[in-house]
Design a protein around this motif. Structure first.
Motif, PDB file in Angstrom:
ATOM      1  N   UNK A  77       0.808  -1.208   0.000  1.00  0.00           N
ATOM      2  CA  UNK A  77       0.000   0.000   0.000  1.00  0.00           C
ATOM      3  C   UNK A  77       0.844   1.262   0.000  1.00  0.00           C
ATOM      4  N   UNK A  78       2.167   1.143  -0.189  1.00  0.00           N
ATOM      5  CA  UNK A  78       2.990   2.344  -0.274  1.00  0.00           C
ATOM      6  C   UNK A  78       3.557   2.490  -1.679  1.00  0.00           C
ATOM      7  N   UNK A  92       0.398  -1.232   7.521  1.00  0.00           N
ATOM      8  CA  UNK A  92      -0.708  -0.345   7.877  1.00  0.00           C
ATOM      9  C   UNK A  92      -1.940  -0.685   7.060  1.00  0.00           C
ATOM     10  N   UNK A  93      -3.069  -0.198   7.513  1.00  0.00           N
ATOM     11  CA  UNK A  93      -4.301  -0.393   6.750  1.00  0.00           C
ATOM     12  C   UNK A  93      -4.260   0.444   5.484  1.00  0.00           C
ATOM     13  N   UNK A  94      -4.969  -0.016   4.443  1.00  0.00           N
ATOM     14  CA  UNK A  94      -4.972   0.733   3.191  1.00  0.00           C
ATOM     15  C   UNK A  94      -5.851   1.951   3.311  1.00  0.00           C
ATOM     16  N   UNK A  95      -5.455   3.031   2.636  1.00  0.00           N
ATOM     17  CA  UNK A  95      -6.358   4.169   2.568  1.00  0.00           C
ATOM     18  C   UNK A  95      -7.327   4.012   1.407  1.00  0.00           C
ATOM     19  N   UNK A  96      -6.815   3.471   0.305  1.00  0.00           N
ATOM     20  CA  UNK A  96      -7.652   3.350  -0.880  1.00  0.00           C
ATOM     21  C   UNK A  96      -8.287   1.971  -0.925  1.00  0.00           C
ATOM     22  N   UNK A  97      -9.540   1.890  -1.319  1.00  0.00           N
ATOM     23  CA  UNK A  97     -10.135   0.552  -1.432  1.00  0.00           C
ATOM     24  C   UNK A  97      -9.545  -0.190  -2.618  1.00  0.00           C
ATOM     25  N   UNK A  98      -9.519  -1.486  -2.529  1.00  0.00           N
ATOM     26  CA  UNK A  98      -8.932  -2.274  -3.599  1.00  0.00           C
ATOM     27  C   UNK A  98      -9.908  -2.375  -4.757  1.00  0.00           C
ATOM     28  N   UNK A 124      -3.750   1.876  14.538  1.00  0.00           N
ATOM     29  CA  UNK A 124      -2.888   1.560  13.409  1.00  0.00           C
ATOM     30  C   UNK A 124      -1.540   2.243  13.590  1.00  0.00           C
ATOM     31  N   UNK A 133      -4.940  -6.590  -6.090  1.00  0.00           N
ATOM     32  CA  UNK A 133      -6.151  -5.770  -6.097  1.00  0.00           C
ATOM     33  C   UNK A 133      -5.937  -4.498  -5.301  1.00  0.00           C
TER      34      UNK A 133
END
Lengths: 115, 297
Positions: free
Chosen positions: A18-19, A42-48, B174, B219
């Protein structure tokens, strides 16, 4: 790998999925980027953008703490990092609201979530 | 004979070159139905660490995301913890109902991302006089937690009597680490910058190899790239960004990547404006990073 293919611009480990934006920016500025150090996931900011509208993958744990002698995964994906319950539940709820019918929970060593 | 054959099919021996650098092999000892495998010498690290908190240095943490509920007594804070752990109510609903903190109450207690610089600055601030948000006690408590963990901490009350205190139920949501890749400046003989490319012409091609985990990560990356303005194509010849999501669980899989990169490397050498990204489990880099003697690939 870089010795064999010096044309490769970015070599990144799976923890940097995600970076990719930041790494690409660095590559566009003329650098050859190697990002393989272990780091927090970290959690993604953008949805896949998912390939299917009906079934979806959700990562719940990342990495593996076992050291099976035949397997390279602990050395490349690193130690186990479970995602928080809130993040996973939030993502699944979001998927349900978008109309997904099947959610597959993924993980290298999935039965050790939360350890 | 038949026993040995069935045993051989059951024990699929993988004379994987990955192990050869430790100069080991699997051996079959014994005969008949007593087949034994002697364990190869696996490269081990001193003090193998099993928790990500032990491996990533604290200095690499760039920011943390946390949320908290402020209440007036310790008893209430303990009750918050019970409610959340028994999942009788969600954190957001509880915060909206009872949190005393007017900044975060409407957001469900979410304090957002706080950088470590801000945490250090707020620790130096004088307590009780500081109107910094969030409170340093909360930040310090969250900083020492593991992801998803909660903690109860008290702080001097910001309003009301001077010797009263507030209690906070804090959860770390997080963690973001600093991105510090190894960079090597390229020789600019026939280098062209993709940044010069007009924004309508950013096209990428992604090849995914391996398991479902890699598909899931593909994805996610597709989502990031779409946000950056890249359009996807199935024709690898027309893309100016090529991404390989690889797998090297077996030696054959590792070599598959090389055959895929080849044509694109050739395009690049010929002067086409192509960026190549290789992502995934490639053992070569890790071997170098672990600084063990590895055979020359």
């Amino acid at each position: 790998m870089l010795r064999r293919f010096p044309e490769v611009d970015v070599v990144m480990g799976p923890q940097y999925a995600n970076r990719i934006g930041d790494l690409l920016e660095s590559a566009l500025n003329g650098n050859q980027v190697v990002a393989t150090d272990p780091s927090y996931q970290s959690e993604d900011e953008m949805p896949a953008i998912r390939a299917s509208d009906v079934s979806a993958w959700v990562n719940v744990i990342y990495g593996c703490n076992e050291r099976c002698t035949y397997c390279v995964v602990p050395f490349t994906r690193g130690v186990e990092q479970s995602r928080t319950l809130d993040a996973i539940v939030g993502e699944v709820q979001q998927l349900v609201s978008h109309g997904y019918r099947e959610v597959t929970l993924l993980g290298q060593n999935i039965d050790s979530w939360g350890r | 004979m038949i026993r040995i054959l069935t045993a051989l099919t059951l024990f699929q021996v993988n004379l994987n070159p990955i192990h050869s650098f430790s100069h080991s092999r699997f051996w079959f000892i014994g005969r008949g139905h007593g087949l034994y495998l002697s364990a190869p010498v696996v490269p081990t690290l001193e003090n193998v660490k099993y928790r990500i908190d032990d491996i990533v240095p604290e200095s690499a943490i760039e920011a943390i995301k946390l949320r908290y509920i402020s209440v007036s007594t310790q008893q209430m804070a303990l009750e918050c913890r019970d409610v959340i752990s028994q999942q009788r109510m969600s954190f957001q609903d509880l915060a909206r109902n009872i949190s005393l903190c007017e900044y975060t109450r409407d957001r469900g207690g979410d304090a957002g991302w706080i950088t470590t610089d801000a945490i250090e600055k707020s620790s130096d601030a004088v307590p009780q006089k500081s109107s910094s948000f969030p409170l340093p006690e909360i930040l310090n408590a969250a900083y020492n937690l593991k992801k998803g963990e909660t903690s109860i901490v008290s702080s001097p009350a910001r309003s009301g009597a001077h010797d009263s205190s507030e209690w906070h139920f804090v959860q770390l949501m997080d963690v973001q680490s600093t991105l510090s890749p190894m960079l090597k400046k390229r020789k600019l003989d026939n280098y062209q910058s993709l940044a010069g490319e007009s924004s309508t012409n950013l096209i990428y091609f992604m090849e995914t190899m391996g398991c479902q985990m890699n598909s899931a990560d593909s994805e996610r990356m597709a989502g990031q790239l779409a946000d950056l303005g890249y359009a996807r194509t199935e024709d690898s010849g027309s893309a100016n960004l090529v991404i390989f999501n690889t797998c090297s669980i077996r030696d054959h899989a590792e070599h598959k990547v090389y055959s895929h990169i080849g044509p694109h490397a050739l395009r690049k050498k010929k002067g086409e404006n192509v960026k190549i990204v290789v992502r995934g489990l490639s053992y070569d880099e890790q071997a170098i990073a672990l600084s063990m003697s590895c055979r020359d690939q």
